[in-house]
Design an enzyme around this catalytic site. Sequence first.
Site, short mmCIF file in Angstrom:
data_model
loop_
_atom_site.label_atom_id
_atom_site.label_comp_id
_atom_site.label_asym_id
_atom_site.label_seq_id
_atom_site.Cartn_x
_atom_site.Cartn_y
_atom_site.Cartn_z
N LYS A 290 0.85 -1.20 0.00
CA LYS A 290 0.00 0.00 0.00
C LYS A 290 0.88 1.24 0.00
CE LYS A 290 -3.62 2.48 2.42
NZ LYS A 290 -4.77 2.44 3.32
N LYS B 259 -2.10 -1.83 -3.90
CA LYS B 259 -2.95 -0.65 -3.96
C LYS B 259 -2.13 0.63 -4.00
CE LYS B 259 -5.89 1.75 -0.72
NZ LYS B 259 -6.39 1.80 0.60
C1 PBG Z 1 -7.89 3.46 5.09
C2 PBG Z 1 -8.07 3.27 3.64
C3 PBG Z 1 -7.87 4.18 2.59
C4 PBG Z 1 -8.28 3.54 1.43
C5 PBG Z 1 -8.68 2.25 1.79
N1 PBG Z 1 -8.52 2.09 3.16
C6 PBG Z 1 -7.44 5.58 2.61
C7 PBG Z 1 -6.07 5.95 2.97
O1 PBG Z 1 -5.20 5.11 3.24
O2 PBG Z 1 -5.87 7.17 3.05
C8 PBG Z 1 -8.30 4.14 0.07
C9 PBG Z 1 -9.21 3.50 -0.91
C10 PBG Z 1 -9.52 4.31 -2.10
O3 PBG Z 1 -8.91 5.35 -2.40
O4 PBG Z 1 -10.42 3.87 -2.81
N2 PBG Z 1 -6.59 3.48 5.54
#
Ligand code: PBG
Length: 322
Positions: free
Chosen positions: A191, A244
Amino acid sequence: MDRTRRLRTSESLRKMLRENHVRTDELICPIFVIEGENICNPIESMPGINQYSVDRLHEIMNQIVEAGIVSVLLFGIPAHKDEVGSAAYDEEGVVPQAIRYIKSHYPEIVVIADVCLCEYTSHGHCGLVKDGIILNDETLPLLSKAAVAYAKAGADIIAPSDMMDRRVEVIREALDNAGFLYVSIMAYSAKFASGFYGPFRDAAHSAPGFGDRKTYQMDPANGKEAMNEVEEDILEGADFIIAKPAMAYMDIIKEIDNNFRVPIVAYNVSGEYSMVKAAAANGWIDEKKIVMEIMTGLKRAGAKMIITYHALDVARWIEEKR
Ligand code: PBG
């Protein structure tokens, strides 16, 4: 093989030779569940996506079932936030309520619960904060508590998205100790600290109040580091691995696929969705063609499953084609 075009001469032949397919069974539809009653709030920066209160969840769930989608990923938006994200691990919180509702009315649906503090903390960070530092080890028990609360409510899969070190290990242990040996973990391992999450933060009211997430989410420039994260999470007990965002990180998906055997989940995130929607609304691109091409590309890169806000459309387009 001087005439490779021989293999492209008819649609039937092209179909026979097609290497990758997008299947409805492999789509995961994200849902924003908001505390309160009689709410269906459109999210301005994500056209077509709404926040639902539990009493109106059937509106989206019926469409999901109708379209043949078998899995949802839940994000909670609580009525009250505090420094320690209490609503994230409240057994009566909005996510446990949504899980119980879905599991009792749509028992065949695989329910994945996102575990993180950022939607629940007043500062918007994914962990506890002290003197401007996002604390790692102090955050872990709270994440475990949330995971167990969601498992108790009936979640099939727990998806930690916080990026704290060792969270998969402690969540696995907490689930096992609570008797949830068969609740699995879908870890957001690769991530990145990405600009593509912008619209999600509007949707979940979770933008950090100060600073950014760069001390816990990965630097977009790093590929080897992502492999370390994945390896670590698998050793700690992750059953699935999420990469992601998806589109700007297809090399990461491919690299995970080349090196590991766990199922890979590509998260086609909010910013990727909204870019397509905006261009399509302007008539600049053919939405269906572009979305299907993105989905196919993710499969070709090595994704087993795809989390996408386009899920309902994709499922309908696949059905149309048959
Ligand atoms: C929570 C989370 C996020 C997303 C999924 N879980 C936001 C972030 O990390 O700021 C993003 C998903 C998306 O942009 O569709 N931590």
